[in-house]
Design a protein around this motif. Structure first.
Motif, PDB file in Angstrom:
ATOM      1  N   GLY A  51      -4.885   9.936  -1.874  1.00  0.00           N
ATOM      2  CA  GLY A  51      -5.920   8.902  -1.813  1.00  0.00           C
ATOM      3  C   GLY A  51      -6.105   8.513  -0.351  1.00  0.00           C
ATOM      4  N   THR A  52      -7.314   8.103   0.003  1.00  0.00           N
ATOM      5  CA  THR A  52      -7.555   7.745   1.401  1.00  0.00           C
ATOM      6  C   THR A  52      -6.760   6.501   1.800  1.00  0.00           C
ATOM      7  OG1 THR A  52      -9.555   6.594   0.696  1.00  0.00           O
ATOM      8  CG2 THR A  52      -9.831   8.807   1.592  1.00  0.00           C
ATOM      9  N   GLN A  53      -6.311   5.738   0.808  1.00  0.00           N
ATOM     10  CA  GLN A  53      -5.476   4.573   1.094  1.00  0.00           C
ATOM     11  C   GLN A  53      -4.291   4.950   1.981  1.00  0.00           C
ATOM     12  OE1 GLN A  53      -5.739   1.344   0.600  1.00  0.00           O
ATOM     13  NE2 GLN A  53      -3.692   0.959   1.405  1.00  0.00           N
ATOM     14  N   GLN A  54      -3.714   6.120   1.699  1.00  0.00           N
ATOM     15  CA  GLN A  54      -2.554   6.560   2.486  1.00  0.00           C
ATOM     16  C   GLN A  54      -2.949   6.770   3.962  1.00  0.00           C
ATOM     17  OE1 GLN A  54      -0.888  10.332   1.271  1.00  0.00           O
ATOM     18  NE2 GLN A  54       1.201   9.608   1.620  1.00  0.00           N
TER      19      GLN A  54
ATOM     20  N   ASN B 220     -21.003   0.468   2.650  1.00  0.00           N
ATOM     21  CA  ASN B 220     -19.945  -0.538   2.618  1.00  0.00           C
ATOM     22  C   ASN B 220     -19.666  -1.048   1.197  1.00  0.00           C
ATOM     23  OD1 ASN B 220     -19.089  -3.608   2.750  1.00  0.00           O
ATOM     24  ND2 ASN B 220     -18.474  -2.677   4.662  1.00  0.00           N
ATOM     25  N   ASN B 221     -18.405  -1.186   0.924  1.00  0.00           N
ATOM     26  CA  ASN B 221     -17.950  -1.836  -0.300  1.00  0.00           C
ATOM     27  C   ASN B 221     -17.420  -3.212   0.115  1.00  0.00           C
ATOM     28  OD1 ASN B 221     -16.557  -2.720  -2.551  1.00  0.00           O
ATOM     29  ND2 ASN B 221     -14.857  -1.284  -2.324  1.00  0.00           N
ATOM     30  N   PRO B 222     -18.002  -4.319  -0.269  1.00  0.00           N
ATOM     31  CA  PRO B 222     -18.958  -4.505  -1.363  1.00  0.00           C
ATOM     32  C   PRO B 222     -20.401  -4.794  -0.964  1.00  0.00           C
ATOM     33  CG  PRO B 222     -17.897  -6.586  -0.901  1.00  0.00           C
ATOM     34  CD  PRO B 222     -17.426  -5.612   0.150  1.00  0.00           C
TER      35      PRO B 222
ATOM     36  N   VAL C 128     -15.009   6.666   9.931  1.00  0.00           N
ATOM     37  CA  VAL C 128     -16.047   6.431   8.935  1.00  0.00           C
ATOM     38  C   VAL C 128     -15.457   6.655   7.546  1.00  0.00           C
ATOM     39  CG1 VAL C 128     -18.424   6.904   8.287  1.00  0.00           C
ATOM     40  CG2 VAL C 128     -17.684   7.356  10.617  1.00  0.00           C
ATOM     41  N   ASP C 129     -15.350   5.566   6.807  1.00  0.00           N
ATOM     42  CA  ASP C 129     -14.826   5.628   5.448  1.00  0.00           C
ATOM     43  C   ASP C 129     -16.012   5.917   4.518  1.00  0.00           C
ATOM     44  OD1 ASP C 129     -13.987   5.097   2.882  1.00  0.00           O
ATOM     45  OD2 ASP C 129     -12.796   3.345   3.414  1.00  0.00           O
ATOM     46  N   GLU C 130     -16.072   7.157   4.045  1.00  0.00           N
ATOM     47  CA  GLU C 130     -17.199   7.570   3.191  1.00  0.00           C
ATOM     48  C   GLU C 130     -16.781   7.627   1.715  1.00  0.00           C
ATOM     49  OE1 GLU C 130     -19.877  10.225   6.313  1.00  0.00           O
ATOM     50  OE2 GLU C 130     -18.701  11.309   4.821  1.00  0.00           O
TER      51      GLU C 130
ATOM     52  N   ARG D  31     -12.744  10.786   2.952  1.00  0.00           N
ATOM     53  CA  ARG D  31     -13.452  11.029   1.689  1.00  0.00           C
ATOM     54  C   ARG D  31     -12.496  10.808   0.518  1.00  0.00           C
ATOM     55  NH1 ARG D  31     -18.461  13.955   2.212  1.00  0.00           N
ATOM     56  NH2 ARG D  31     -18.533  13.662  -0.044  1.00  0.00           N
ATOM     57  N   SER D  32     -12.928   9.961  -0.378  1.00  0.00           N
ATOM     58  CA  SER D  32     -12.094   9.605  -1.532  1.00  0.00           C
ATOM     59  C   SER D  32     -12.521  10.445  -2.729  1.00  0.00           C
ATOM     60  CB  SER D  32     -12.306   8.119  -1.802  1.00  0.00           C
ATOM     61  OG  SER D  32     -11.589   7.710  -2.921  1.00  0.00           O
ATOM     62  N   PHE D  33     -11.576  11.084  -3.386  1.00  0.00           N
ATOM     63  CA  PHE D  33     -11.913  11.912  -4.556  1.00  0.00           C
ATOM     64  C   PHE D  33     -12.107  11.049  -5.803  1.00  0.00           C
ATOM     65  CE2 PHE D  33     -10.558  14.303  -8.303  1.00  0.00           C
ATOM     66  CZ  PHE D  33     -11.375  15.421  -8.231  1.00  0.00           C
ATOM     67  N   GLY D  34     -11.361   9.951  -5.874  1.00  0.00           N
ATOM     68  CA  GLY D  34     -11.256   9.180  -7.112  1.00  0.00           C
ATOM     69  C   GLY D  34     -12.518   8.472  -7.573  1.00  0.00           C
ATOM     70  N   LYS D  35     -13.387   8.077  -6.634  1.00  0.00           N
ATOM     71  CA  LYS D  35     -14.516   7.220  -7.015  1.00  0.00           C
ATOM     72  C   LYS D  35     -15.590   7.990  -7.792  1.00  0.00           C
ATOM     73  CE  LYS D  35     -13.079   3.921  -4.038  1.00  0.00           C
ATOM     74  NZ  LYS D  35     -11.684   3.913  -4.415  1.00  0.00           N
ATOM     75  N   PHE D  36     -16.197   8.976  -7.139  1.00  0.00           N
ATOM     76  CA  PHE D  36     -17.312   9.706  -7.748  1.00  0.00           C
ATOM     77  C   PHE D  36     -16.847  10.496  -8.974  1.00  0.00           C
ATOM     78  CE2 PHE D  36     -19.804  13.799  -7.683  1.00  0.00           C
ATOM     79  CZ  PHE D  36     -20.973  13.277  -8.224  1.00  0.00           C
TER      80      PHE D  36
ATOM     81  N   ILE E 297      -5.324  10.128 -10.087  1.00  0.00           N
ATOM     82  CA  ILE E 297      -4.576  11.294  -9.583  1.00  0.00           C
ATOM     83  C   ILE E 297      -4.255  11.151  -8.095  1.00  0.00           C
ATOM     84  CG2 ILE E 297      -5.537  12.842 -11.357  1.00  0.00           C
ATOM     85  CD1 ILE E 297      -7.072  14.310  -9.217  1.00  0.00           C
ATOM     86  N   ARG E 298      -4.763  10.113  -7.452  1.00  0.00           N
ATOM     87  CA  ARG E 298      -4.489   9.807  -6.050  1.00  0.00           C
ATOM     88  C   ARG E 298      -4.778  11.011  -5.148  1.00  0.00           C
ATOM     89  NH1 ARG E 298      -6.021   6.335  -5.592  1.00  0.00           N
ATOM     90  NH2 ARG E 298      -5.081   5.744  -3.638  1.00  0.00           N
ATOM     91  N   LEU E 299      -6.023  11.158  -4.810  1.00  0.00           N
ATOM     92  CA  LEU E 299      -6.407  12.264  -3.935  1.00  0.00           C
ATOM     93  C   LEU E 299      -7.510  11.809  -2.979  1.00  0.00           C
ATOM     94  CD1 LEU E 299      -6.095  15.301  -3.258  1.00  0.00           C
ATOM     95  CD2 LEU E 299      -7.796  15.778  -5.025  1.00  0.00           C
TER      96      LEU E 299
HETATM   97  C1  LIG Z   1     -14.165   1.602   0.782  1.00  0.00           C
HETATM   98  C2  LIG Z   1     -12.893   2.124   0.220  1.00  0.00           C
HETATM   99  N1  LIG Z   1     -12.188   3.025   0.919  1.00  0.00           N
HETATM  100  C3  LIG Z   1     -11.044   3.543   0.455  1.00  0.00           C
HETATM  101  C4  LIG Z   1     -10.518   3.141  -0.755  1.00  0.00           C
HETATM  102  C5  LIG Z   1      -9.231   3.769  -1.230  1.00  0.00           C
HETATM  103  O1  LIG Z   1      -9.486   4.696  -2.240  1.00  0.00           O
HETATM  104  P1  LIG Z   1      -8.537   5.932  -2.558  1.00  0.00           P
HETATM  105  O2  LIG Z   1      -7.199   5.637  -1.985  1.00  0.00           O
HETATM  106  O3  LIG Z   1      -8.520   6.024  -4.038  1.00  0.00           O
HETATM  107  O4  LIG Z   1      -9.167   7.141  -1.919  1.00  0.00           O
HETATM  108  C6  LIG Z   1     -11.206   2.198  -1.523  1.00  0.00           C
HETATM  109  C7  LIG Z   1     -10.681   1.754  -2.824  1.00  0.00           C
HETATM  110  O5  LIG Z   1     -11.196   0.920  -3.500  1.00  0.00           O
HETATM  111  C8  LIG Z   1     -12.423   1.681  -1.023  1.00  0.00           C
HETATM  112  O6  LIG Z   1     -13.144   0.777  -1.705  1.00  0.00           O
END
Ligand SMILES: Cc1ncc(COP(=O)(O)O)c(C=O)c1O
Length: 376
Positions: free
Chosen positions: A73-76, A152-154, A179-181, A209-214, A220-222
């Motif tokens: 996950g991009t969180q890491q 941007n989220n949110p 750039v967090d996409e 790039r986050s796999f989990g959202k789309f 699965i944390r990718l």
């Molecule tokens: C803008 C943004 N970036 C990154 C993440 C982290 O997502 P993940 O670790 O599942 O890739 C989130 C999670 O909500 C997010 O909202």
């Protein structure tokens, strides 16, 4: 990881409101509710050590347009990048300041703070203001990293690839543009990776790039990081061996190669977004909420905190979980509103309804109608 509040915490909500996890309608995340159907997984993938397969690397390169480093996950990567970019700069542990959106995925701000960076902010609620503030910082020609969440989220704020490339060109030596996409998959032509050559030539761009959202498979944390090879190598060392497990690789190969599903998912998400907005609109109209963003995997509306809290509570007591972005999380520069006033403003963020699930639509419709009656 931080103690920040995130969406999707059904276990805590179940405990707090005495409603079993399976009875909730979870609208507190921006994860696609119509997830990619997980394929049958070869049992051997649970038994063998997960060396990265060629099929996985090929699927990643085909889908994203270049070679990315896979992580949990991009969180890491969000947690690691500030530490790594600080080391790179000078012999000592000095971190350049970072310019962040004043309202966005909070983990970015937290990680930079932990790395000892001075934090600066631009307005994430107004495009014109954000561009002006970023330009102003770049005009100083001093070392400073820049973080964009695009979109941007949110708040839904989004910059064109041309704008982002132009900022990357203006940045001083040693400063990164990150750039967090995470939510770009709905409009992949807007990703910087779409012009991979230009991305590579610049050398100071990092794309997440986050796999989990789309794909709707956050569990699965990718996630993937795209950056210059030296930074990627250092990140790889930090991640250690076998960063992504075998079953996750297998699911990703299937999903990333399935263009037919991806095309249908984009249409379905657009339809779901429309249905979700139509369900919320009567309430937004009644309480004077201003819709900030409604395309994509969530919708956000700005409204007074008091009424937002009431809505949150009413829905939660009936098993519907949404996300409120409150006070300081919302940032210091909500357009045209002073700092004191901003505490009284909230963002209500709702994930998407799966319109093919009739009971989901009915549940939200019913709870909102009931709530409207109490507001008479
Ligand atoms: C803008 C943004 N970036 C990154 C993440 C982290 O997502 P993940 O670790 O599942 O890739 C989130 C999670 O909500 C997010 O909202």
């Amino acid at each position: 990881m931080s103690n920040l509040i995130h969406g999707g915490d059904l276990v805590s909500a179940a405990q707090r409101y005495g409603i079993p996890v399976e009875d909730w309608l979870d609208l507190s995340t921006g994860i696609n509710p119509a997830a990619y159907p997980v394929p049958q997984i070869d049992a051997a993938l649970f038994q063998r050590l997960p060396y990265q397969s060629q099929a996985f690397s090929d699927a990643v390169a085909n889908y994203y347009g270049g070679e990315g480093l896979a992580c949990n996950g991009t969180q890491q990567a969000i947690e690691l990048l500030p530490k790594l970019s600080s080391e790179r700069l000078v012999g000592e542990q000095i971190t350049y300041p970072v310019l962040l959106p004043d309202c966005g995925y909070q983990e970015h701000r937290y990680s930079w703070q932990q790395a000892g960076a001075a934090l600066k902010f631009y307005c994430a609620n107004d495009h014109q203001q954000a561009v002006a503030q970023i330009n102003q910082q770049l005009a100083k020609a001093e070392p400073c990293h820049l973080l964009l969440i695009n979109p941007n989220n949110p708040t839904g704020l989004q910059f064109s690839p041309e704008q982002v490339f132009s900022w990357a060109e203006q940045m001083t030596e040693g400063s990164y543009l990150i750039v967090d996409e995470a939510f770009i998959d709905l409009c992949p032509e807007q990703s910087l990776l779409n012009d991979y050559d230009r991305f590579q030539q610049l050398g100071n761009l990092i794309v997440l790039r986050s796999f989990g959202k789309f794909f709707g498979l956050a569990g699965i944390r990718l996630g993937f990081v795209f950056a210059e090879p030296r930074l990627l190598n250092r990140l790889k060392t930090e991640l250690g061996a076998w960063a992504v497990n075998g079953p996750a690789q297998a699911v990703a190969i299937d999903a990333l190669n399935n263009q037919c599903w991806q095309q249908q998912a984009r249409q379905q998400i657009a339809a779901n977004a429309e249905v979700t907005q139509a369900l919320w609109q009567p309430l937004f109209d009644r309480v004077g909420a201003e819709l900030l963003c409604s395309r994509g995997l969530f919708l956000s509306a700005r409204l007074e905190s008091e009424i937002a809290e009431k809505i949150y509570q009413f829905l939660a007591e009936r098993g519907v979980l949404i996300r409120l972005v409150r006070g300081e999380e919302l940032g210091r520069s909500v357009q045209g509103i002073s700092t004191e006033q901003s505490a009284s403003i909230c963002l209500l963020r709702s994930g998407l309804i799966d319109a093919t699930e009739e009971n989901q639509c009915k549940k939200l419709e019913m709870v909102i109608s009931e709530l409207l009656l109490t507001l008479e």
